[in-house]
Design a protein around this motif. Sequence first.
Motif, PDB file in Angstrom:
ATOM      1  N   ALA A 172      30.745  -5.200  20.028  1.00 45.79           N
ATOM      2  CA  ALA A 172      31.096  -5.811  18.734  1.00 45.79           C
ATOM      3  C   ALA A 172      31.944  -4.831  17.921  1.00 45.79           C
ATOM      4  N   GLY A 173      31.612  -3.548  18.020  1.00 49.49           N
ATOM      5  CA  GLY A 173      32.361  -2.521  17.287  1.00 49.49           C
ATOM      6  C   GLY A 173      33.812  -2.468  17.723  1.00 49.49           C
ATOM      7  N   LEU A 174      34.056  -2.644  19.026  1.00 50.93           N
ATOM      8  CA  LEU A 174      35.444  -2.642  19.507  1.00 50.93           C
ATOM      9  C   LEU A 174      36.221  -3.790  18.873  1.00 50.93           C
ATOM     10  N   GLY A 175      35.531  -4.933  18.762  1.00 48.59           N
ATOM     11  CA  GLY A 175      36.160  -6.083  18.098  1.00 48.59           C
ATOM     12  C   GLY A 175      36.473  -5.760  16.641  1.00 48.59           C
ATOM     13  N   HIS A 176      35.556  -5.052  15.980  1.00 47.20           N
ATOM     14  CA  HIS A 176      35.777  -4.690  14.576  1.00 47.20           C
ATOM     15  C   HIS A 176      36.972  -3.753  14.435  1.00 47.20           C
ATOM     16  N   ILE A 177      37.087  -2.812  15.382  1.00 47.70           N
ATOM     17  CA  ILE A 177      38.213  -1.867  15.328  1.00 47.70           C
ATOM     18  C   ILE A 177      39.532  -2.620  15.465  1.00 47.70           C
ATOM     19  N   TRP A 178      39.532  -3.595  16.377  1.00 49.72           N
ATOM     20  CA  TRP A 178      40.751  -4.379  16.574  1.00 49.72           C
ATOM     21  C   TRP A 178      41.103  -5.135  15.282  1.00 49.72           C
ATOM     22  N   GLN A 179      40.068  -5.746  14.670  1.00 47.26           N
ATOM     23  CA  GLN A 179      40.316  -6.517  13.444  1.00 47.26           C
ATOM     24  C   GLN A 179      40.804  -5.612  12.319  1.00 47.26           C
ATOM     25  N   GLU A 180      40.239  -4.405  12.250  1.00 46.64           N
ATOM     26  CA  GLU A 180      40.655  -3.457  11.215  1.00 46.64           C
ATOM     27  C   GLU A 180      42.109  -3.029  11.442  1.00 46.64           C
ATOM     28  N   THR A 181      42.428  -2.750  12.727  1.00 46.45           N
ATOM     29  CA  THR A 181      43.781  -2.285  13.053  1.00 46.45           C
ATOM     30  C   THR A 181      44.806  -3.391  12.828  1.00 46.45           C
ATOM     31  N   ALA A 182      44.462  -4.593  13.302  1.00 47.65           N
ATOM     32  CA  ALA A 182      45.414  -5.696  13.198  1.00 47.65           C
ATOM     33  C   ALA A 182      45.380  -6.351  11.816  1.00 47.65           C
ATOM     34  N   GLY A 183      44.389  -6.001  11.023  1.00 49.43           N
ATOM     35  CA  GLY A 183      44.275  -6.588   9.681  1.00 49.43           C
ATOM     36  C   GLY A 183      43.888  -8.051   9.710  1.00 49.43           C
ATOM     37  N   THR A 184      43.147  -8.451  10.760  1.00 51.00           N
ATOM     38  CA  THR A 184      42.808  -9.879  10.904  1.00 51.00           C
ATOM     39  C   THR A 184      41.440 -10.214  10.318  1.00 51.00           C
ATOM     40  N   TYR A 185      40.820  -9.259   9.624  1.00 52.19           N
ATOM     41  CA  TYR A 185      39.504  -9.529   9.035  1.00 52.19           C
ATOM     42  C   TYR A 185      39.669 -10.402   7.790  1.00 52.19           C
ATOM     43  N   ARG A 186      38.589 -11.074   7.458  1.00 50.22           N
ATOM     44  CA  ARG A 186      38.606 -11.917   6.254  1.00 50.22           C
ATOM     45  C   ARG A 186      37.662 -11.345   5.216  1.00 50.22           C
ATOM     46  N   LEU A 187      38.121 -11.323   3.984  1.00 53.55           N
ATOM     47  CA  LEU A 187      37.294 -10.791   2.890  1.00 53.55           C
ATOM     48  C   LEU A 187      36.600 -11.953   2.178  1.00 53.55           C
ATOM     49  N   PRO A 188      35.413 -11.813   1.672  1.00 53.91           N
ATOM     50  CA  PRO A 188      34.581 -10.620   1.781  1.00 53.91           C
ATOM     51  C   PRO A 188      33.947 -10.482   3.163  1.00 53.91           C
ATOM     52  N   ILE A 189      33.739  -9.246   3.569  1.00 55.58           N
ATOM     53  CA  ILE A 189      33.139  -8.986   4.883  1.00 55.58           C
ATOM     54  C   ILE A 189      31.681  -9.463   4.866  1.00 55.58           C
ATOM     55  N   ARG A 190      31.314 -10.202   5.887  1.00 56.13           N
ATOM     56  CA  ARG A 190      29.929 -10.686   6.005  1.00 56.13           C
ATOM     57  C   ARG A 190      29.418 -10.389   7.407  1.00 56.13           C
ATOM     58  N   ALA A 191      28.110 -10.245   7.530  1.00 53.79           N
ATOM     59  CA  ALA A 191      27.514 -10.016   8.857  1.00 53.79           C
ATOM     60  C   ALA A 191      27.644 -11.292   9.670  1.00 53.79           C
ATOM     61  N   LYS A 192      28.040 -11.136  10.938  1.00 56.66           N
ATOM     62  CA  LYS A 192      28.230 -12.306  11.792  1.00 56.66           C
ATOM     63  C   LYS A 192      26.862 -12.771  12.290  1.00 56.66           C
ATOM     64  N   GLY A 193      26.571 -14.046  12.158  1.00 51.97           N
ATOM     65  CA  GLY A 193      25.277 -14.569  12.605  1.00 51.97           C
ATOM     66  C   GLY A 193      24.167 -14.129  11.667  1.00 51.97           C
ATOM     67  N   GLY A 194      22.955 -14.445  12.033  1.00 51.34           N
ATOM     68  CA  GLY A 194      21.818 -14.072  11.178  1.00 51.34           C
ATOM     69  C   GLY A 194      21.406 -12.634  11.401  1.00 51.34           C
ATOM     70  N   TYR A 195      20.534 -12.163  10.541  1.00 48.46           N
ATOM     71  CA  TYR A 195      20.034 -10.801  10.694  1.00 48.46           C
ATOM     72  C   TYR A 195      18.637 -10.898  11.294  1.00 48.46           C
ATOM     73  N   HIS A 196      18.468 -10.412  12.508  1.00 51.11           N
ATOM     74  CA  HIS A 196      17.220 -10.640  13.236  1.00 51.11           C
ATOM     75  C   HIS A 196      16.070  -9.820  12.641  1.00 51.11           C
TER      76      HIS A 196
END
Lengths: 237, 185
Positions: free
Chosen positions: A162-186
């Motif tokens: 999941a972290g690799l995906g986050h790095i890609w989103q950060e680098t490519a700027g494809t994240y959406r604000l506000p940042i939210r946790a994906k899925g529920g919190y177990h």
Amino acid sequence: MAQLRSRFARSAPGLLFFLLISAGTAWAQQASYSPPVNYTQQAAKTLTLAAAAVAIALTCWVLAARRRRLAAFQSRLALFLGVCVLPLPVMLMSTAVGLEQAKAVEFCSSCHVMKTFVADMKNPASASLAARHFQNRYIQDDHCYTCHTDYGLFGTLQAKIAGLGHIWQETAGTYRLPIRAKGGYHYSVCLNCHGLSNRFNRNANHRRVLDKVLSGEAACTSCHVLSHPKPAERSLP
Amino acid sequence: MTRAEAVHPHDKLLVASGILTLFGLGLAILYVLNSTPYTMVAFLALGQMTIVVAGAIFVAVVLWDLKNRIHAVVEKQFAAGETVFRQGDYPDRLYLIGAGEAEAVKTAPDGSEVPVARIKEGEFFGEIGVLSNVPRTATVRAVTAMKVLSIHRGYLDPLMTYMPGWKDRIIDEYVQRKARDEERH
């Protein structure tokens, strides 16, 4: 009197040494508190850097000084060590050391979008769960990682992927604000620490909803809403 | 006129593997000293790949060399018109003609080919490059169907030590051909 004086003269260096050590230890303890050092990680890091340095030195030596004699046995041996043998442990150990270091808060906060979260966590005035855990040292180290990694065999692996995906989103700027946790919190992440605590179990509210939490009807975050800054405050710094 | 020393194509590969390794190790050090998401991706995606590729290149070169050394002396056949080696190639082998005939041609600056020698059965060729360690000075092509004994350059020294008769022949021929070659220049 002369005998006493000579006895003192003989024991003076030892006494001075003892006083100096005592004063130094007292000063060191008073100066600051140093958190425990992870010696295994330090050793692995030093070994990795040493092996990499030797490999680089051997390779550079061959490329610079023996460029015209690459077929010679010494050149081949040095290249074999520098290109084939030493890089292997360097590769494995640096991966392990790096992944271990990637658990640190500094690693998470090196992404631009995470700075607001980390600033809130370190803010003594903040009432968010992250800040309260951080300020009270409920978690000793690796605060982000501890709460955002599922327990179990593949928890770490899933977090890394999941972290690799986050790095890609950060680098490519494809994240959406506000940042939210994906899925529920177990709930298992919270209960891993709180589940066996008396304070948690004595709380009537916790006892009332625990079955619902375990069955998935409710989540810890249903009541403890403010885990990080409010979504409206999660803008880029 | 002195020619540039011949550089084995494998040497270039070894240099490339060394440079790739330095690049990969540099990324590893950067990652260990400063673990950020960017150095992590750079090392995991690029650094590790370059280190593995560099190691694979080195192993491939060593195995290829080993194969050449194992097949130090082999018999080869060439059809009429087939090229044995080209002018400018790395001089890796010496050839002794067992049957057939070959022709050595030089490529002129305008691209045309000038015949310089006819090599017959019992004669050898390719010694100038091997003994002087310069790139092939001419292209050699089979004129008729040809059988040759191909001898790896690494095997030449022991061969000449154990067979002094060969050594004299090869050296004499080398001196004469080299003199002729230099006259043409």
